[in-house]
Design a protein around this motif. Structure first.
Motif, PDB file in Angstrom:
ATOM      1  N   ILE A 320       0.909  -1.158   0.103  1.00 22.74           N
ATOM      2  CA  ILE A 320      -0.083  -0.234   0.037  1.00 22.74           C
ATOM      3  C   ILE A 320       0.890   1.122   0.052  1.00 22.74           C
ATOM      4  O   ILE A 320       1.699   1.349   0.741  1.00 22.74           O
ATOM      5  CB  ILE A 320      -0.855   0.029   1.351  1.00 22.74           C
ATOM      6  N   LYS A 321       0.684   2.076  -0.971  1.00 21.76           N
ATOM      7  CA  LYS A 321       1.525   3.228  -0.747  1.00 21.76           C
ATOM      8  C   LYS A 321       0.997   4.187   0.171  1.00 21.76           C
ATOM      9  O   LYS A 321      -0.343   4.576   0.307  1.00 21.76           O
ATOM     10  CB  LYS A 321       1.428   3.954  -2.290  1.00 21.76           C
ATOM     11  N   VAL A 322       1.837   4.745   1.126  1.00 27.04           N
ATOM     12  CA  VAL A 322       1.402   5.440   2.413  1.00 27.04           C
ATOM     13  C   VAL A 322       0.846   6.755   2.002  1.00 27.04           C
ATOM     14  O   VAL A 322       1.412   7.444   0.784  1.00 27.04           O
ATOM     15  CB  VAL A 322       2.474   5.608   3.338  1.00 27.04           C
ATOM     16  N   GLN A 323       0.030   7.273   2.579  1.00 26.74           N
ATOM     17  CA  GLN A 323      -0.725   8.812   2.309  1.00 26.74           C
ATOM     18  C   GLN A 323      -0.085  10.003   3.209  1.00 26.74           C
ATOM     19  O   GLN A 323      -0.118  10.952   2.818  1.00 26.74           O
ATOM     20  CB  GLN A 323      -2.181   8.461   2.267  1.00 26.74           C
ATOM     21  N   LYS A 324       0.346   9.188   4.284  1.00 25.82           N
ATOM     22  CA  LYS A 324       0.850  10.038   5.196  1.00 25.82           C
ATOM     23  C   LYS A 324       2.010   9.226   6.172  1.00 25.82           C
ATOM     24  O   LYS A 324       2.276   8.208   6.114  1.00 25.82           O
ATOM     25  CB  LYS A 324      -0.027  10.577   6.423  1.00 25.82           C
ATOM     26  N   MET A 325       2.880  10.120   6.960  1.00 31.44           N
ATOM     27  CA  MET A 325       3.807   9.575   7.705  1.00 31.44           C
ATOM     28  C   MET A 325       3.123   8.499   8.503  1.00 31.44           C
ATOM     29  O   MET A 325       2.324   8.829   9.308  1.00 31.44           O
ATOM     30  CB  MET A 325       4.639  10.332   8.341  1.00 31.44           C
ATOM     31  N   ILE A 326       3.673   7.257   8.835  1.00 29.06           N
ATOM     32  CA  ILE A 326       3.041   6.295   9.834  1.00 29.06           C
ATOM     33  C   ILE A 326       4.191   5.568  10.222  1.00 29.06           C
ATOM     34  O   ILE A 326       5.340   5.140   9.841  1.00 29.06           O
ATOM     35  CB  ILE A 326       1.922   5.603   8.913  1.00 29.06           C
ATOM     36  N   PRO A 355       8.281   7.318   5.996  1.00 31.40           N
ATOM     37  CA  PRO A 355       8.106   8.491   5.625  1.00 31.40           C
ATOM     38  C   PRO A 355       6.915   9.137   4.508  1.00 31.40           C
ATOM     39  O   PRO A 355       6.902   7.837   3.739  1.00 31.40           O
ATOM     40  CB  PRO A 355       9.354   9.146   5.395  1.00 31.40           C
ATOM     41  N   PHE A 356       6.524   9.944   4.377  1.00 30.84           N
ATOM     42  CA  PHE A 356       5.686  10.396   3.243  1.00 30.84           C
ATOM     43  C   PHE A 356       6.051  11.625   2.351  1.00 30.84           C
ATOM     44  O   PHE A 356       6.323  12.587   3.125  1.00 30.84           O
ATOM     45  CB  PHE A 356       4.024  10.898   3.642  1.00 30.84           C
ATOM     46  N   ILE A 357       6.542  11.356   1.327  1.00 28.80           N
ATOM     47  CA  ILE A 357       7.170  12.406   0.381  1.00 28.80           C
ATOM     48  C   ILE A 357       6.611  12.448  -0.839  1.00 28.80           C
ATOM     49  O   ILE A 357       6.581  11.358  -1.575  1.00 28.80           O
ATOM     50  CB  ILE A 357       8.697  12.236   0.451  1.00 28.80           C
ATOM     51  N   GLU A 358       5.944  13.580  -1.391  1.00 33.01           N
ATOM     52  CA  GLU A 358       5.235  13.573  -2.652  1.00 33.01           C
ATOM     53  C   GLU A 358       5.963  12.743  -3.930  1.00 33.01           C
ATOM     54  O   GLU A 358       5.210  11.963  -4.332  1.00 33.01           O
ATOM     55  CB  GLU A 358       5.077  14.996  -3.055  1.00 33.01           C
ATOM     56  N   ASP A 359       7.116  13.006  -4.120  1.00 30.86           N
ATOM     57  CA  ASP A 359       7.695  12.430  -5.215  1.00 30.86           C
ATOM     58  C   ASP A 359       8.284  11.083  -5.031  1.00 30.86           C
ATOM     59  O   ASP A 359       8.718  10.381  -5.914  1.00 30.86           O
ATOM     60  CB  ASP A 359       8.791  13.202  -5.670  1.00 30.86           C
ATOM     61  N   GLU A 360       8.283  10.318  -3.877  1.00 29.43           N
ATOM     62  CA  GLU A 360       8.822   9.091  -3.614  1.00 29.43           C
ATOM     63  C   GLU A 360       7.631   8.041  -3.350  1.00 29.43           C
ATOM     64  O   GLU A 360       6.632   8.386  -3.028  1.00 29.43           O
ATOM     65  CB  GLU A 360       9.753   9.361  -2.383  1.00 29.43           C
ATOM     66  N   ASN A 361       8.068   6.859  -3.672  1.00 29.05           N
ATOM     67  CA  ASN A 361       7.289   5.666  -3.730  1.00 29.05           C
ATOM     68  C   ASN A 361       7.196   5.011  -2.571  1.00 29.05           C
ATOM     69  O   ASN A 361       7.664   3.680  -2.591  1.00 29.05           O
ATOM     70  CB  ASN A 361       7.310   4.929  -4.940  1.00 29.05           C
ATOM     71  N   TYR A 362       6.996   5.566  -1.284  1.00 32.29           N
ATOM     72  CA  TYR A 362       7.306   4.520   0.060  1.00 32.29           C
ATOM     73  C   TYR A 362       6.080   3.665   0.326  1.00 32.29           C
ATOM     74  O   TYR A 362       5.043   4.287   0.496  1.00 32.29           O
ATOM     75  CB  TYR A 362       7.393   5.445   1.078  1.00 32.29           C
ATOM     76  N   VAL A 363       6.212   2.599   0.337  1.00 29.85           N
ATOM     77  CA  VAL A 363       5.006   1.428   0.510  1.00 29.85           C
ATOM     78  C   VAL A 363       5.250   0.606   1.712  1.00 29.85           C
ATOM     79  O   VAL A 363       6.175   0.438   2.383  1.00 29.85           O
ATOM     80  CB  VAL A 363       4.983   0.479  -0.674  1.00 29.85           C
ATOM     81  N   LEU A 364       4.075   0.253   2.142  1.00 26.82           N
ATOM     82  CA  LEU A 364       3.897  -0.520   3.185  1.00 26.82           C
ATOM     83  C   LEU A 364       3.318  -1.922   2.828  1.00 26.82           C
ATOM     84  O   LEU A 364       2.423  -2.242   2.067  1.00 26.82           O
ATOM     85  CB  LEU A 364       2.688   0.012   4.344  1.00 26.82           C
ATOM     86  N   ARG A 365       4.117  -2.842   3.262  1.00 28.32           N
ATOM     87  CA  ARG A 365       3.943  -4.370   2.908  1.00 28.32           C
ATOM     88  C   ARG A 365       3.151  -5.119   3.956  1.00 28.32           C
ATOM     89  O   ARG A 365       3.786  -4.994   5.318  1.00 28.32           O
ATOM     90  CB  ARG A 365       4.955  -5.100   2.468  1.00 28.32           C
ATOM     91  N   LEU A 366       2.125  -5.831   3.772  1.00 23.95           N
ATOM     92  CA  LEU A 366       1.483  -6.530   4.549  1.00 23.95           C
ATOM     93  C   LEU A 366       0.903  -7.654   4.076  1.00 23.95           C
ATOM     94  O   LEU A 366       0.865  -7.973   2.739  1.00 23.95           O
ATOM     95  CB  LEU A 366       0.038  -5.695   5.182  1.00 23.95           C
ATOM     96  N   GLU A 398      13.580  15.114  10.859  1.00 21.31           N
ATOM     97  CA  GLU A 398      13.418  15.469   9.466  1.00 21.31           C
ATOM     98  C   GLU A 398      14.063  14.428   8.540  1.00 21.31           C
ATOM     99  O   GLU A 398      14.935  13.702   9.056  1.00 21.31           O
ATOM    100  CB  GLU A 398      13.990  16.855   9.228  1.00 21.31           C
ATOM    101  N   LEU A 399      13.847  14.300   7.213  1.00 21.49           N
ATOM    102  CA  LEU A 399      14.530  13.393   6.292  1.00 21.49           C
ATOM    103  C   LEU A 399      15.505  14.028   5.774  1.00 21.49           C
ATOM    104  O   LEU A 399      15.456  15.082   5.214  1.00 21.49           O
ATOM    105  CB  LEU A 399      13.371  13.019   5.410  1.00 21.49           C
ATOM    106  N   PHE A 400      16.884  13.401   6.185  1.00 19.38           N
ATOM    107  CA  PHE A 400      17.979  13.986   5.292  1.00 19.38           C
ATOM    108  C   PHE A 400      18.896  12.829   4.627  1.00 19.38           C
ATOM    109  O   PHE A 400      18.537  11.781   5.136  1.00 19.38           O
ATOM    110  CB  PHE A 400      19.092  14.619   6.548  1.00 19.38           C
TER     111      PHE A 400
END
Length: 520
Positions: A320-326, A355-366, A398-400
């Protein structure tokens, strides 16, 4: 009349504004339960001790998520099809056919081993020929590592289908999947002494070459899918340049340069076993370990290995692509999964935060059943997460971008615990990265540290032209200076740092040059 119309427009505008800015309500479904908590207490009654069980009823709360019945039915039908048609068994079958042995191992006569190695040699592009060295490794594994091999076989049921899909897509030998066992024992967060990371043990710079990013939250070298894709590209390039899969394996471990030197020293011989003596010690044992692992896994049933399989196979999970930081802890809470299971499925998130960043595709696997529940209750889950994060005392960092590594120079008064705390790592990690057998340090000693604390990239801060005098100093180059000798004058500064800070391409310096030195 105009006043009435104006009022109506004002009311309508207010309604639209409220509709747009309607705050998320923490509507996530919860269920209150009563549990009995008990404690055993020993008391003295007269002269004799008496055991009393004290009980207390208390309230607790669990999350109760409902899935959409139609969507859940589709998932159920797909899983039933997957398991009933034999495709699942076919996917994992090759993983279960594996084998292992020790030095004096009566269950595996040499002649039987020779026959099996001939069969392996006929069906793989690797040079699987019998020799006493390989026999010793195989038998040593079978005699001394049965428990760990059995655990690896269970883990392989989860990872191998994903490996095989990627290897097949790139036209690579499917047996290359065993390389991940030799590299990391299928531990996605494994970190070597020199800082290689993940299932396929990428160094920072090599990972960057093949598109694996590292920042304060995410290490894509630990992402099973992304790292497997990068490993396929790297292995393909090695085989293309060396023309031999055995040599490609050796180069994956020690680098193409060491293999090229070994070929020169071997007077033109190209067989791995003939050049083995000229390779680094670790690499000399690397290919035999790979071949021994391949043999044990390919003949596992003959050696009595059986895997019960993973709790959930890779093919029975989804993202699932995250919609907000979780955080992973929040995911575990709302899905009622164990936090270790959530971490196992999402190993690339270093701080257990997605993290949630507009241009990144961070996903949650379940697991698929949890995916259905999560998506069906997504709005309520994010409202709950948002509310909890707002109530936290300390905000998340923050994300660095994270630098490759730090070279730290030991100062008077330093000890491992102090250094570990400064950089957010463990003492055992520092010892492993630097091959330390004790906690003793000497002043001036150089330590390699892969910091977990967020480090602001100097490149990303080009907008602050400028570090103030508090964070930057200037060094005037003297006659006889080199980048290396200058780096030794400043604790924690490397040659690469000096080049980056001063836009230096080569190593030539002129007396009188002014160099910027960032304070650590």
């Amino acid at each position: 009349m105009k006043t009435v119309i104006l009022s109506l427009f004002t009311l309508f505008g207010s309604f639209c504004l409220l509709a747009q800015k309607k705050p998320l309500v923490d509507s996530i479904q919860k269920q209150k339960l009563q549990i009995v908590d008990s404690i055993t207490v020993t008391s003295i009654s007269g002269d004799l001790p008496t055991t009393v069980v004290s009980t207390k009823i208390k309230d607790t709360m669990v999350f109760s998520l409902e899935d959409m019945s139609h969507a859940r039915k589709i998932d159920s039908i797909w899983l039933k099809e997957l398991f009933s048609t034999g495709r699942f068994e076919e996917m994992y079958g090759s993983v279960l056919d594996e084998n292992h042995e020790p030095v004096e191992y009566e269950e595996l006569p040499t002649e039987v081993l020779k026959q099996r190695l001939e069969l392996l040699n006929a069906r793989t592009p690797f040079n699987v020929e019998y020799n006493t060295s390989l026999e010793s490794v195989i038998k040593g594994y079978l005699k001394n590592r049965r428990k760990s091999l059995a655990r690896l076989m269970a883990l392989s049921d989860y990872y191998f289908p994903m490996f095989e899909e990627a290897l097949d897509r790139h036209g690579l030998p499917l047996e290359m999947k065993y390389l991940a066992i030799v590299e990391s024992a299928l531990e996605p967060r494994a970190t070597s002494r020199v800082g290689a990371q993940g299932l396929w043990q990428f160094m920072f710079s090599t990972g960057k070459m093949f598109g694996l990013d590292v920042n304060s939250y995410v290490d894509e070298r630990s992402d099973p899918i992304m790292a497997t894709e990068a490993a396929c590209l790297y292995l393909k390039s090695l085989e293309k340049s060396l023309g031999d899969w055995d040599l490609a394996l050796a180069a994956y471990n020690s680098g193409p340069g060491n293999v090229a030197k070994a070929l020169r020293r071997a007077n033109g011989q190209t067989n791995y076993w003939n050049i083995r003596q000229y390779l680094p010690r670790e690499t000399a044992g690397y290919v035999p370990a790979f071949l021994a692992t391949m043999y044990i896994f390919e003949f596992a049933e003959e050696h009595g290995f059986k895997s019960n399989g993973p709790q959930f196979p890779f093919v029975a999970t989804d993202t699932i692509k995250v919609q907000k930081m979780i955080t992973l802890q929040q995911v575990a809470e709302v899905t009622n999964l164990d936090i270790d299971e959530v971490r196992f499925l999402n190993p690339s998130y270093k701080k257990d935060v997605i993290p949630f960043i507009e241009d990144e595709n961070y996903v949650l696997r379940l697991p698929i059943d949890a995916v259905g529940k999560f998506v069906s209750n997504e709005q309520a889950i994010y409202a709950y997460v948002e509310k909890e994060l707002e109530e936290r005392e300390k905000p998340l960092p923050e994300l660095f971008e994270q630098e490759d590594k730090i070279r730290y120079r030991v100062r008077s008064g330093d000890f491992l615990g102090k250094i570990a705390e400064k950089y957010g790592v463990s003492v055992s990690s520092i010892k492993r990265w630097n091959g330390l057998k004790s906690n003793r340090l000497r002043v001036g000693q150089r330590l390699t540290i892969h910091s977990r604390n967020p480090i602001k990239s100097t490149a990303s801060k080009a907008g602050s032209k400028t570090a103030s005098s508090n964070s930057e100093r200037t060094y005037t180059v003297k006659n006889g200076d080199s980048l290396w000798s200058i780096s030794q004058k400043f604790p924690g500064v490397s040659v690469d740092n000096l080049k980056k800070w001063n836009d230096i391409g080569g190593t030539n310096l002129k007396p009188g040059m002014k160099l910027k030195i960032q304070k650590g």
